[in-house]
Write an enzyme that holds these catalytic residues in place. Structure first.
Site, short mmCIF file in Angstrom:
data_model
loop_
_atom_site.label_atom_id
_atom_site.label_comp_id
_atom_site.label_asym_id
_atom_site.label_seq_id
_atom_site.Cartn_x
_atom_site.Cartn_y
_atom_site.Cartn_z
N ASP A 245 0.86 -1.29 -0.15
CA ASP A 245 0.09 -0.06 -0.04
C ASP A 245 0.81 1.19 0.07
O ASP A 245 1.84 1.18 0.66
CB ASP A 245 -0.79 0.03 1.39
CG ASP A 245 -1.79 1.34 1.37
OD1 ASP A 245 -2.90 1.16 0.48
OD2 ASP A 245 -1.59 2.36 2.02
N ASP A 288 -4.30 2.05 -5.01
CA ASP A 288 -2.87 2.31 -4.55
C ASP A 288 -2.09 0.97 -4.06
O ASP A 288 -1.23 1.03 -3.41
CB ASP A 288 -2.46 3.42 -3.80
CG ASP A 288 -3.17 3.49 -2.49
OD1 ASP A 288 -4.28 3.10 -2.30
OD2 ASP A 288 -2.72 3.89 -1.38
#
Length: 361
Positions: A245, A288
């Site tokens: 992440d 993301d």
């Protein structure tokens, strides 16, 4: 294909059409054209040579009165060549030599007529005209009817013989054209099939890939992960999942713009691809979030891979950071796909909660 064409040009028409001496004799027998008939024609060769020019002149005078033939002849040079060929043919009719060379020449005549577009009806009309002119000369100069009638019969049979050869060439040429057209159609259809297959492969690949990062998308990842778990079960090996992440990615977009955000995503994809093995699978899970599927790998080895990716990312983007959660399954018991992904995700959030001192959990 080129070798086949070269071999064809090395062969005579007789060889191409597989007409042997035995076949030539068989054709003569079918028409009742025996040596006794053929022996009569050379006896009148001198008469035919004396009247050769008048026959050829009259022949082309009649032929050029037909508009279709005039269009096919086209010009004076072509007419001159045709007149020369016609002289040779008339002499051949009365030469006394009706062997394979004679037959090959007749086949060539058929090929030439087909190539320049002479329709069968025009060719038959021309043969009939030539026969009438030759018969006229023979009738005038052969006084003995016991000689004239067998001579005319021999001429008639020989012209039939020649015509069958010419039309065999016509047919062979047409069959060749059909085969060529068929081959072209098959090649074209094959090329279309190949293009469709290639386009299908491209579309299938596109459906599995994330266009921004060139990594597998979430749907493809789940299919590949299912396959890799099954393989690990068969081989009794471990399998690791790493869940990445990008920290505060929303702030990156808000402060630096979406172009910068896309740049970060692209580079992370490149760093992942350059850091993994050929058997590993890199995916953009969404937004993301990224995942690595690492077959034959445990948590310890997976951390080493992830650390390399983090270092490359920091070098390129020193003000941004990544957080990674890693889990493994196997070799004795295996988690299902959803549980495995969820555990990696939870470990990622555990690392994120721990702060920058623990980017990998």
């Amino acid at each position: 294909m080129a070798d086949v064409l070269m071999r064809r040009t090395d062969k005579t028409l007789l060889e191409q059409m597989q007409i042997s001496d035995i076949e030539i004799q068989r054709r003569k027998e079918l028409l009742g054209l025996n040596e006794e008939h053929l022996a009569r024609l050379p006896a009148h060769r001198l008469v035919m040579e004396e009247h050769l020019e008048s026959i050829v002149d009259e022949f082309y005078q009649r032929q050029t009165e037909i508009d279709e033939i005039t269009l096919l002849i086209g010009d004076a040079d072509t007419l001159h060549r045709l007149r020369s060929a016609q002289r040779r043919y008339i002499i051949d009719l009365f030469s006394g030599h009706y062997d394979s060379e004679y037959v090959n020449n007749r086949l060539r005549i058929g090929m030439v007529h087909k190539r320049i577009g002479v329709e069968p009806k025009l060719y038959l009309s021309a043969v009939r005209t030539l026969k009438d002119l030759i018969v006229g000369v023979l009738t005038q100069y052969i006084v003995d009817r016991n000689d004239l009638e067998p001579t005319l019969e021999a001429l008639d049979k020989l012209l039939y013989f020649d015509t069958t050869l010419v039309f065999d060439t016509y047919i062979s040429s047409l069959v060749g054209e059909i085969e060529t057209a068929k081959k072209r159609t098959e090649d074209y259809a094959k090329s279309l099939e190949d293009k469709v297959a290639e386009r299908t492969r491209q579309l299938e690949a596109q459906a599995k890939m994330d266009p921004l990062t060139n990594l597998y998308n979430q749907k493809a990842m789940r299919e590949l992960l299912r396959r890799e778990i099954a393989t690990a079960q068969r081989q009794y090996t471990k399998l690791a999942i790493a869940y990445f992440d990008i920290d505060k990615f929303k702030d990156i977009n808000d402060k630096h713009g979406h172009i910068k955000g896309d740049e970060v995503l692209k580079y992370l994809g490149q760093f992942m691809l350059s850091s993994i093995r050929s058997i590993d699978i890199a995916c953009r899970y969404g937004g993301d979030e990224f995942c690595l599927v690492l077959p034959q790998c445990d948590v310890k080895a997976a951390k080493h891979v992830c650390q390399k990716i983090i270092e490359k990312f920091k070098e390129k983007f020193p003000h941004f950071s990544l957080t990674v959660g890693i889990t493994e399954t196997g070799p004795d018991e295996f988690d299902d796909i959803e549980l495995l992904i969820r555990r990696a995700d939870e470990r990622m959030y555990t690392a994120k909660a721990a702060g920058t001192e623990k980017q990998v959990a």
